[in-house]
Design a protein around this motif. Structure first.
Motif, PDB file in Angstrom:
ATOM      1  N   LEU A  30       0.795  -1.320  -0.225  1.00  0.00           N
ATOM      2  CA  LEU A  30       0.002  -0.020   0.061  1.00  0.00           C
ATOM      3  C   LEU A  30       0.884   1.377  -0.124  1.00  0.00           C
ATOM      4  O   LEU A  30       0.259   2.269  -0.051  1.00  0.00           O
ATOM      5  N   VAL A  31       2.006   1.132   0.145  1.00  0.00           N
ATOM      6  CA  VAL A  31       3.082   2.122   0.184  1.00  0.00           C
ATOM      7  C   VAL A  31       3.197   2.949  -1.296  1.00  0.00           C
ATOM      8  O   VAL A  31       3.632   2.340  -2.030  1.00  0.00           O
ATOM      9  N   ARG A  32       2.729   3.841  -1.457  1.00  0.00           N
ATOM     10  CA  ARG A  32       2.652   4.658  -2.806  1.00  0.00           C
ATOM     11  C   ARG A  32       2.345   6.011  -2.579  1.00  0.00           C
ATOM     12  O   ARG A  32       1.410   6.430  -1.803  1.00  0.00           O
ATOM     13  N   LEU A  38      -2.385   6.663   7.589  1.00  0.00           N
ATOM     14  CA  LEU A  38      -3.488   6.289   8.515  1.00  0.00           C
ATOM     15  C   LEU A  38      -4.315   5.281   7.398  1.00  0.00           C
ATOM     16  O   LEU A  38      -4.866   4.152   8.196  1.00  0.00           O
ATOM     17  N   GLU A  39      -4.557   5.127   6.307  1.00  0.00           N
ATOM     18  CA  GLU A  39      -5.137   4.281   5.425  1.00  0.00           C
ATOM     19  C   GLU A  39      -4.485   2.899   5.618  1.00  0.00           C
ATOM     20  O   GLU A  39      -5.181   1.871   5.584  1.00  0.00           O
ATOM     21  N   SER A  70       6.702   4.809   9.981  1.00  0.00           N
ATOM     22  CA  SER A  70       7.823   5.916  10.318  1.00  0.00           C
ATOM     23  C   SER A  70       8.478   6.327   9.080  1.00  0.00           C
ATOM     24  O   SER A  70       8.972   5.754   8.174  1.00  0.00           O
ATOM     25  N   VAL A  71       8.190   7.615   8.604  1.00  0.00           N
ATOM     26  CA  VAL A  71       8.576   8.061   7.367  1.00  0.00           C
ATOM     27  C   VAL A  71       9.713   9.002   7.385  1.00  0.00           C
ATOM     28  O   VAL A  71      10.291   9.847   8.244  1.00  0.00           O
ATOM     29  N   ASN A  72      10.975   8.535   6.575  1.00  0.00           N
ATOM     30  CA  ASN A  72      12.026   9.267   6.343  1.00  0.00           C
ATOM     31  C   ASN A  72      12.912   9.426   7.585  1.00  0.00           C
ATOM     32  O   ASN A  72      13.604   8.348   7.908  1.00  0.00           O
ATOM     33  N   HIS A  82      -2.980  11.537   8.740  1.00  0.00           N
ATOM     34  CA  HIS A  82      -3.518  11.993   7.599  1.00  0.00           C
ATOM     35  C   HIS A  82      -2.405  12.418   6.156  1.00  0.00           C
ATOM     36  O   HIS A  82      -3.028  12.869   5.261  1.00  0.00           O
ATOM     37  N   ARG A  83      -1.244  12.768   6.870  1.00  0.00           N
ATOM     38  CA  ARG A  83      -0.156  13.014   5.609  1.00  0.00           C
ATOM     39  C   ARG A  83      -0.020  11.929   4.511  1.00  0.00           C
ATOM     40  O   ARG A  83       0.073  10.881   4.680  1.00  0.00           O
ATOM     41  N   LYS A  84      -0.359  12.606   3.495  1.00  0.00           N
ATOM     42  CA  LYS A  84      -0.315  11.824   2.170  1.00  0.00           C
ATOM     43  C   LYS A  84       1.195  11.348   1.822  1.00  0.00           C
ATOM     44  O   LYS A  84       2.176  12.342   1.837  1.00  0.00           O
TER      45      LYS A  84
END
Length: 251
Positions: A30-32, A38-39, A70-72, A82-84
């Motif tokens: 789903l990572v795209r 959250l989704e 966890s992003v970056n 909710h961050r895209k």
């Protein structure tokens, strides 16, 4: 006290591990760009619960979600929001599933679309450091032998290994003895015995190893803002090669 699992308990842990690995693979798929963490969290929770299990992390110590996303520069414990996601992000997904009285625990870092060469190398080195470490997860070796191998491999690329958080035993509780650091001198700690189950989870920063925890008391970022990656599997100590209970089918 370190728990030695019985054959019956090991079978239950295999089932929990398989489900946890499937949940990780679902999250990775789903990572795209355009998807929110959250989704991803909601999809993973639905998947785990549809198999008669519970997300290990939900409510654990007050944690508000079913996965850590966890992003970056976020190393671990990123709370889904909710961050895209954007092209070029890298996303570490940590997930646990509690099934029939036992936990599985695993993590991986996934590229979001096309990522930089730097990011891709960091992901690969972090993943491979896990496999370098578990070469020593054998009867007669000591717990610190695993972390020493992880550290030696990671630092050979100029990266930093996080000290503030470590791997751990897994079983009827998500965190059991022994602690399994990803750094340190070899030859220390408990000797591995058949039936021990541990989570080995290198957490790696492209820069310095120091981290800091943000005001939400969960989100943990690299202190210097550098990219980070995380890779984890639950493994069983056997009389021979260690068995990966959270089979890394995501690649």
């Amino acid at each position: 006290m370190i728990s030695i699992k019985s054959p019956r308990e090991i079978e239950k842990m295999r089932a929990a591990g398989r489900l946890t690995a499937q949940a990780r693979a679902l999250a990775g798929s789903l990572v795209r760009p355009g998807v929110t963490t959250l989704e991803i969290d909601r999809a993973v929770r639905k998947f785990i619960e549809s198999h008669g299990a519970k997300p290990s992390f939900l409510g654990y110590g007050g944690y508000p979600a079913s996965v850590c996303a966890s992003v970056n520069e976020v190393v671990i414990h990123g709370i889904p929001n909710h961050r895209k996601l954007e092209e070029g992000d890298i996303v570490s997904i940590d997930v646990g599933a509690y099934l029939d009285g036992f936990h599985g625990d695993c993590a991986a870092t996934f590229p979001c679309g096309e990522v930089s060469d730097e990011a891709r190398k960091l992901i690969e080195v972090t993943r491979q450091s896990f496999f370098e470490g578990i070469k020593f997860a054998r009867v007669g070796q000591r717990v610190s032998d695993v972390g020493h191998a992880v550290q030696q491999y990671v630092e050979s690329f100029g990266y930093g290994v996080v000290r503030d958080f470590v791997g751990h035993g897994v079983g009827s509780k998500m965190h059991e003895a022994p602690e399994v650091p990803n750094y340190g001198a070899a030859g220390h700690g408990a000797r591995f015995q058949p039936g021990m189950v541990i989570a080995v989870e290198p957490m790696v920063c492209a820069g310095d190893w120091h981290v800091r925890v943000l005001g939400d008391r969960w989100t943990t970022v690299s202190a210097d803002g550098s990219l980070t990656a995380h890779y984890e599997n639950t493994i069983l100590i056997t009389d021979g090669e260690p068995e990966i209970l959270t089979d890394p089918g995501e690649g």
